[in-house]
Design an enzyme around this catalytic site. Structure first.
Site, PDB file in Angstrom:
ATOM      1  N   ASP A  52      25.875  34.055  42.409  1.00 14.16           N
ATOM      2  CA  ASP A  52      26.651  34.656  41.326  1.00 14.16           C
ATOM      3  C   ASP A  52      25.853  35.729  40.599  1.00 14.16           C
ATOM      4  O   ASP A  52      26.422  36.711  40.120  1.00 14.16           O
ATOM      5  CB  ASP A  52      27.110  33.572  40.346  1.00 14.16           C
ATOM      6  N   ASP A  55      25.997  39.562  42.328  1.00 12.41           N
ATOM      7  CA  ASP A  55      27.149  40.453  42.454  1.00 12.41           C
ATOM      8  C   ASP A  55      27.009  41.737  41.639  1.00 12.41           C
ATOM      9  O   ASP A  55      27.343  42.820  42.115  1.00 12.41           O
ATOM     10  CB  ASP A  55      28.464  39.736  42.159  1.00 12.41           C
ATOM     11  N   ASP A  73      34.540  38.580  37.826  1.00 14.43           N
ATOM     12  CA  ASP A  73      33.325  37.793  37.617  1.00 14.43           C
ATOM     13  C   ASP A  73      33.492  36.847  36.433  1.00 14.43           C
ATOM     14  O   ASP A  73      33.164  35.662  36.519  1.00 14.43           O
ATOM     15  CB  ASP A  73      32.129  38.729  37.405  1.00 14.43           C
ATOM     16  N   ASP A  77      33.729  32.751  36.667  1.00 14.66           N
ATOM     17  CA  ASP A  77      32.781  31.952  35.875  1.00 14.66           C
ATOM     18  C   ASP A  77      33.510  30.851  35.115  1.00 14.66           C
ATOM     19  O   ASP A  77      33.041  29.719  35.034  1.00 14.66           O
ATOM     20  CB  ASP A  77      32.018  32.831  34.879  1.00 14.66           C
TER      21      ASP A  77
END
Length: 174
Positions: A52, A55, A73, A77
């Protein structure tokens, strides 16, 4: 980070693909929590968190930064946060009420930042327990087979952070 993402850029991986892969790994960690496998879940979360974190670097390196990518994103999350806490509660590793309190606090921290920034506060990355800190607490606790303690700590710190952000937003927006 660029050293790690260069090969991904060469094979044509996009930042959004990496974002989704990170979320899928979090789903796997949630499954391991639900099965009571705290250490395996923690190791999976470490891997997912590393993915993560890449990115944004991949987006900058390839010139593929976008508002939608940032939105995706942030959305993934929230999904990851929710499923991990759900997996912990579903696995009976903590009382579901505490997991729910931790979840609401965690979501509130993110919501307050977004809403205050939209209202003109400037970047509102304040508080003692942003997402990275909360994840680190859960991972560390799970490595010691005490994710229950981690969830209690996350619940407390998320709400403290929410109040810190509320206070800061009031100062900036008044």
């Amino acid at each position: 980070m660029e050293t790690i993402v260069r090969p991904l850029a060469k094979i044509g991986m996009t930042p959004n693909q990496l974002t989704v892969i990170g979320m899928l790994i979090s789903l796997l960690a949630a499954y391991f929590f639900a099965m009571g496998e705290q250490r395996l879940a923690a190791l999976t979360l470490i891997f997912g968190s590393l993915i993560d974190a890449l990115d944004g670097t991949l987006a900058r390196l390839t010139g593929k930064t976008s508002r939608f990518g940032a939105f995706l994103d942030s959305t993934t999350d929230r999904v990851s946060d929710g499923v991990v806490l759900f997996g912990i509660a579903y696995g009976g590793l903590v009382d579901w009420k505490i997991a729910f309190i931790a979840l609401i606090g965690s979501y509130l921290v993110s919501y307050e930042r977004c809403r205050a920034e939209l209202a003109g506060s400037g970047t509102l990355a304040v508080g003692i327990a942003e997402r990275a800190e909360r994840l680190l607490i859960l991972i560390t606790a799970a490595l010691f087979n005490r994710v229950d303690v981690g969830v209690y700590i996350v619940a407390l710190l998320a709400w403290i952070t929410a109040f810190q952000r509320l206070w800061e937003a009031k100062k900036r927006l008044s």
